[in-house]
Design a protein around this motif. Structure first.
Motif, short mmCIF file in Angstrom:
data_model
loop_
_atom_site.label_atom_id
_atom_site.label_comp_id
_atom_site.label_asym_id
_atom_site.label_seq_id
_atom_site.Cartn_x
_atom_site.Cartn_y
_atom_site.Cartn_z
N GLY A 69 -13.09 15.23 -15.86
CA GLY A 69 -12.59 15.33 -17.23
C GLY A 69 -13.31 14.34 -18.11
N ALA A 70 -14.64 14.40 -18.09
CA ALA A 70 -15.48 13.30 -18.57
C ALA A 70 -15.46 13.09 -20.08
N GLY A 71 -15.18 14.13 -20.86
CA GLY A 71 -15.16 13.95 -22.31
C GLY A 71 -16.50 13.52 -22.86
N SER A 72 -16.55 12.33 -23.43
CA SER A 72 -17.80 11.80 -24.01
C SER A 72 -18.78 11.33 -22.94
N GLY A 73 -18.29 11.13 -21.72
CA GLY A 73 -19.14 10.63 -20.64
C GLY A 73 -19.14 9.13 -20.50
N ILE A 74 -18.26 8.42 -21.22
CA ILE A 74 -18.30 6.96 -21.21
C ILE A 74 -18.11 6.37 -19.82
N VAL A 75 -17.24 6.97 -19.00
CA VAL A 75 -17.00 6.41 -17.66
C VAL A 75 -18.22 6.60 -16.77
N GLY A 76 -18.81 7.79 -16.82
CA GLY A 76 -20.00 8.02 -16.02
C GLY A 76 -21.16 7.16 -16.45
N ILE A 77 -21.31 6.94 -17.75
CA ILE A 77 -22.36 6.07 -18.27
C ILE A 77 -22.14 4.64 -17.77
N ALA A 78 -20.90 4.18 -17.83
CA ALA A 78 -20.58 2.84 -17.32
C ALA A 78 -20.92 2.74 -15.84
N ALA A 79 -20.61 3.77 -15.08
CA ALA A 79 -20.90 3.75 -13.64
C ALA A 79 -22.40 3.63 -13.37
N MET A 80 -23.22 4.38 -14.12
CA MET A 80 -24.66 4.28 -13.93
C MET A 80 -25.17 2.90 -14.33
N LYS A 81 -24.67 2.36 -15.43
CA LYS A 81 -25.07 1.03 -15.85
C LYS A 81 -24.69 -0.03 -14.81
N ALA A 82 -23.60 0.24 -14.07
CA ALA A 82 -23.11 -0.72 -13.09
C ALA A 82 -23.74 -0.53 -11.71
N GLY A 83 -24.66 0.44 -11.58
CA GLY A 83 -25.40 0.55 -10.33
C GLY A 83 -25.06 1.71 -9.43
N ALA A 84 -24.33 2.70 -9.91
CA ALA A 84 -24.07 3.89 -9.10
C ALA A 84 -25.39 4.58 -8.79
N THR A 85 -25.48 5.21 -7.61
CA THR A 85 -26.71 5.92 -7.26
C THR A 85 -26.80 7.25 -8.00
N SER A 86 -25.66 7.87 -8.28
CA SER A 86 -25.64 9.13 -9.03
C SER A 86 -24.26 9.32 -9.63
N VAL A 87 -24.23 10.06 -10.74
CA VAL A 87 -22.96 10.38 -11.40
C VAL A 87 -22.97 11.85 -11.81
N VAL A 88 -21.90 12.55 -11.46
CA VAL A 88 -21.63 13.88 -11.99
C VAL A 88 -20.48 13.73 -12.98
N ALA A 89 -20.67 14.16 -14.20
CA ALA A 89 -19.63 14.10 -15.23
C ALA A 89 -19.21 15.53 -15.54
N ALA A 90 -17.98 15.88 -15.17
CA ALA A 90 -17.51 17.27 -15.28
C ALA A 90 -16.47 17.42 -16.38
N ASP A 91 -16.58 18.50 -17.14
CA ASP A 91 -15.60 18.81 -18.17
C ASP A 91 -15.54 20.32 -18.36
#
Length: 205
Positions: A69-91
């Protein structure tokens, strides 16, 4: 839309709605089946999750993350900035999927934006699911809770960000952190209110 730092998460800038945006033209006249442009506004649940992830990068570092339920994608963007290897943002909103791509590019990160309701499928191949503000509607809350229980059983860690919506599954939630943030529909001058990050767990009901 204007580009502005996200309130409480200034490390991230987003395309942001303002009174002259005219976003409702994207969804017609609010008829049945049309999805309001929720993605264009800040929600406390996503904001508090993004803040927590940036403050605790070890939560996502080296992990595959689903922003549900990513909406603007702010959580996924934060995760990538914090070092996640990959992010799927679904809405479920095709306009949100476009916005996620634009916002990710604006912040210099790569996020896979996915259109669809993942709660009707099997647990995804990820290490962590971030759920921001999906408990505002009773039927949605039931569906999301059932899906998250399957994911916990599959060994996936789940973090929930929420300001205390009416249909939170409290029995499955354990507090992790709390931050004061503004909420959906509130202007920048509105006083911030406490919102929480929870760990979603399985319990015998």
């Amino acid at each position: 839309m204007v580009i502005a730092p996200a309130p409480s998460v200034p490390e991230i800038s987003l395309y942001t709605a303002h009174p002259g945006s005219g976003l409702w033209r994207l969804v017609g006249r609010g008829e049945a089946g049309e999805v309001p442009p929720y993605w264009a506004y800040r929600w406390a649940g996503g904001t508090v999750l993004a803040r927590y992830i940036l403050d605790h990068p070890e939560t996502v570092s080296g992990k595959r993350v689903l922003d549900l339920g990513a909406g603007s994608g702010i959580v996924g963007i934060a995760a990538m900035k914090a070092g996640a290897t990959s992010v799927v943002a679904a809405d479920i909103d095709e306009n949100a999927v476009i916005a996620i791509g634009l916002n990710a590019a604006l912040n210099g990160v790569s996020v896979e934006a996915m259109l669809g309701d993942l709660t009707i499928g099997q647990p995804p191949a990820v290490d962590l699911i971030a759920v921001g503000d999906l408990f505002y509607d009773p039927s949605l809350a039931l569906r999301v809770t059932a899906f998250l229980r399957q994911c916990v059983a599959a060994g996936i860690r789940i973090l929930v960000g929420d300001p205390g919506r009416a249909f939170l599954p409290h029995v499955h939630l354990r507090p992790v952190a709390e931050y004061p943030v503004s909420d959906f529909g509130e202007g920048g001058a509105i006083e911030r209110k406490p919102s929480a990050v929870f760990s979603f767990i399985e319990v015998d009901e």
